[in-house]
Scaffold this motif. Sequence first.
Motif, PDB file in Angstrom:
ATOM      1  N   LEU A   1      32.121   5.812  52.528  1.00 16.51           N
ATOM      2  CA  LEU A   1      31.053   5.831  52.846  1.00 16.51           C
ATOM      3  C   LEU A   1      30.971   4.751  52.915  1.00 16.51           C
ATOM      4  O   LEU A   1      30.514   3.857  52.937  1.00 16.51           O
ATOM      5  CB  LEU A   1      29.774   6.646  51.691  1.00 16.51           C
ATOM      6  N   ARG A   2      30.134   4.530  54.084  1.00 18.72           N
ATOM      7  CA  ARG A   2      29.787   2.916  54.076  1.00 18.72           C
ATOM      8  C   ARG A   2      28.132   2.705  53.531  1.00 18.72           C
ATOM      9  O   ARG A   2      27.230   1.681  52.571  1.00 18.72           O
ATOM     10  CB  ARG A   2      29.447   2.448  55.324  1.00 18.72           C
ATOM     11  N   SER A   3      27.461   3.275  53.921  1.00 19.66           N
ATOM     12  CA  SER A   3      26.145   3.711  53.691  1.00 19.66           C
ATOM     13  C   SER A   3      25.516   4.452  53.498  1.00 19.66           C
ATOM     14  O   SER A   3      25.410   5.197  54.129  1.00 19.66           O
ATOM     15  CB  SER A   3      25.359   2.551  53.888  1.00 19.66           C
ATOM     16  N   MET A   4      23.833   4.812  52.685  1.00 17.95           N
ATOM     17  CA  MET A   4      23.752   5.877  52.898  1.00 17.95           C
ATOM     18  C   MET A   4      21.562   5.496  53.194  1.00 17.95           C
ATOM     19  O   MET A   4      21.341   4.451  52.402  1.00 17.95           O
ATOM     20  CB  MET A   4      23.711   6.727  51.184  1.00 17.95           C
ATOM     21  N   GLN A   5      21.857   5.716  54.487  1.00 25.34           N
ATOM     22  CA  GLN A   5      20.285   5.918  54.810  1.00 25.34           C
ATOM     23  C   GLN A   5      19.781   7.440  55.403  1.00 25.34           C
ATOM     24  O   GLN A   5      20.376   7.915  56.374  1.00 25.34           O
ATOM     25  CB  GLN A   5      20.587   5.161  55.867  1.00 25.34           C
TER      26      GLN A   5
END
Length: 53
Positions: free
Chosen positions: A16-20
């Motif tokens: 996961l790169r980021s959670m948005q």
Amino acid sequence: MLLHALQGGRRNFASLRSMQPSRYDLVVDEEVADEAVRLIGGLHTTGGGPTRT
């Protein structure tokens, strides 16, 4: 389950790169609802914009 056991029970979040979030829900008291809609209306959104229910 086998992979989980091989990793010693640790979770791998490296993929996961980021959670948005795709949206936000804002809950306010009725007395300030009109002001909240006015303030949110000034924000740049990609969705449908503020609604009052």
